[in-house]
Design an enzyme around this catalytic site. Structure first.
Site, short mmCIF file in Angstrom:
data_model
loop_
_atom_site.label_atom_id
_atom_site.label_comp_id
_atom_site.label_asym_id
_atom_site.label_seq_id
_atom_site.Cartn_x
_atom_site.Cartn_y
_atom_site.Cartn_z
N HIS A 20 -19.48 -38.73 -52.57
CA HIS A 20 -20.87 -39.00 -52.16
C HIS A 20 -21.80 -39.23 -53.35
O HIS A 20 -22.96 -39.63 -53.17
CB HIS A 20 -21.44 -37.84 -51.33
CG HIS A 20 -20.72 -37.58 -50.05
ND1 HIS A 20 -20.53 -38.54 -49.09
CD2 HIS A 20 -20.13 -36.45 -49.57
CE1 HIS A 20 -19.87 -38.01 -48.07
NE2 HIS A 20 -19.60 -36.75 -48.33
N ASP B 82 -11.08 -38.66 -46.49
CA ASP B 82 -11.98 -37.54 -46.24
C ASP B 82 -12.71 -37.81 -44.93
O ASP B 82 -12.94 -38.96 -44.57
CB ASP B 82 -12.98 -37.43 -47.40
CG ASP B 82 -13.88 -36.21 -47.30
OD1 ASP B 82 -13.58 -35.21 -47.97
OD2 ASP B 82 -14.88 -36.26 -46.54
N HIS C 174 -15.69 -37.50 -44.15
CA HIS C 174 -17.02 -38.10 -44.33
C HIS C 174 -16.89 -39.46 -45.02
O HIS C 174 -15.99 -39.68 -45.83
CB HIS C 174 -17.90 -37.18 -45.19
CG HIS C 174 -18.05 -35.80 -44.64
ND1 HIS C 174 -17.28 -34.74 -45.06
CD2 HIS C 174 -18.88 -35.33 -43.67
CE1 HIS C 174 -17.63 -33.65 -44.38
NE2 HIS C 174 -18.59 -33.98 -43.53
N ASP D 169 -10.89 -32.39 -44.73
CA ASP D 169 -11.85 -31.85 -43.77
C ASP D 169 -11.78 -32.53 -42.40
O ASP D 169 -12.55 -32.19 -41.50
CB ASP D 169 -13.29 -31.86 -44.33
CG ASP D 169 -13.61 -33.10 -45.14
OD1 ASP D 169 -12.81 -34.05 -45.14
OD2 ASP D 169 -14.69 -33.12 -45.77
ZN ZN Z 1 -15.85 -34.51 -46.62
#
Ligand code: ZN
Length: 295
Positions: A119, A156, A158, A238
């Protein structure tokens, strides 16, 4: 270092794990979910090769100098964005995490690092991430190892918005992300992409079969068509069914199969840890991915 079953399995592994015990202590975040316990659980399970800090000029291939100066100058715990805390030693941790990621590229290994990276934006921290480890690794492979086309596969849960932004206008790097959507950070939805940016948003509740189908239908053709010399994996865990931060239902077997399918596309491969926020399950998921990468 522990001596559990995973450690014995690693003894036969081809893939080297690159990490450093200081990554647990240099970036204190408690009571944050991105905790030192994640790394300690991994170090207790696996034997590792110790990485070294990345050099500033290697980081500057992805991040702006003014941001790096701000990180380096922190002299007290500071909230850099609503989710991201950093302290006076977090800069050292971030350089070490990035450096371990470079060593993973050198060795065809897996960097077990924190803070995570995907991120982080060129000019600021975001979503627990300070420096975009996998992006720095890609630029390192190109600039210092002579790699040409690189594909980054991000599973991931996200969306890897930082990595996407860094390479948005760089057609030598293909970025492919599978993620729960809608979910933090909100980007990566249907239709967002370009020639070398492929997003695969998946609904909450997706499990092993959904991920493997999406991989086969979208990720594999994109990566094969790009014909990369090197595949880098933003390996977050995750999307696991027991993870506290998201709503996916991937199992250890799903991560093993994702790793196997990714490895099948890669003439050379290295992986970098991103998320995975249940320290009790994280080592088993990393082990499953290792088995898949080596299959
Ligand atoms: Zn993540």
């Amino acid at each position: 270092m522990g001596n559990g079953p995973a450690r014995r399995a690693f003894g036969e592994a081809v893939i080297q794990l690159v990490s450093h015990p200081a990554l647990a202590e240099l970036h204190p975040t408690e009571p944050h979910v991105e905790t030192r316990e994640r790394l300690l659980a991994l170090l207790d399970t696996f034997g590792i090769v110790e990485g070294r800090p990345a050099k500033r000029e290697q980081i500057e291939l992805c991040h702006e100098p003014a941001y790096l100066e701000r990180l380096e100058a922190l002299d007290a715990p500071t909230l850099l964005d609503p989710d991201t805390v950093a302290s006076e030693t977090s800069w050292e941790a971030a350089l070490l995490a990035a450096g371990c990621s470079l060593a993973a590229v050198d060795r065809g290994g897996f960097a077990l690092v924190r803070p995570p990276g995907h991120h982080a934006l060129p000019d600021r921290a975001m979503g627990f991430c300070l420096l975009d480890n996998v992006a720095v690794a890609a630029r390192y492979a190109q600039k210092e190892l002579g790699a040409g086309r690189i594909a980054i596969v991000d599973w991931d849960v996200h969306h890897g918005n930082g990595t996407q932004q860094i390479f948005w206008e760089d057609d030598s790097v293909l970025f492919v992300s599978m993620h729960q959507w809608p979910l933090y950070p909100g980007s990566g939805g249907p239709g967002e992409g370009n020639e070398t940016t492929v997003n695969v948003p998946l609904p909450a509740g997706s499990g092993d079969e959904d991920y493997l189908r999406a991989f086969k239908e979208t990720v594999a053709p994109a990566v094969s068509g790009f014909d990369p010399e090197l595949v880098l994996v933003s390996a977050g865990f995750d999307a696991h069914v027991d993870d506290p931060l998201a709503g996916m239902r991937v199992t250890a077997n799903g991560f093993r199969e994702l790793a196997r399918a990714t490895s099948a596309l890669a003439p050379r491969l290295a992986a970098v840890l991103e998320g995975g926020y249940e320290p009790g399950t994280l080592p088993g998921l990393v082990q499953a991915a290792l088995e898949g990468f080596q299959a």
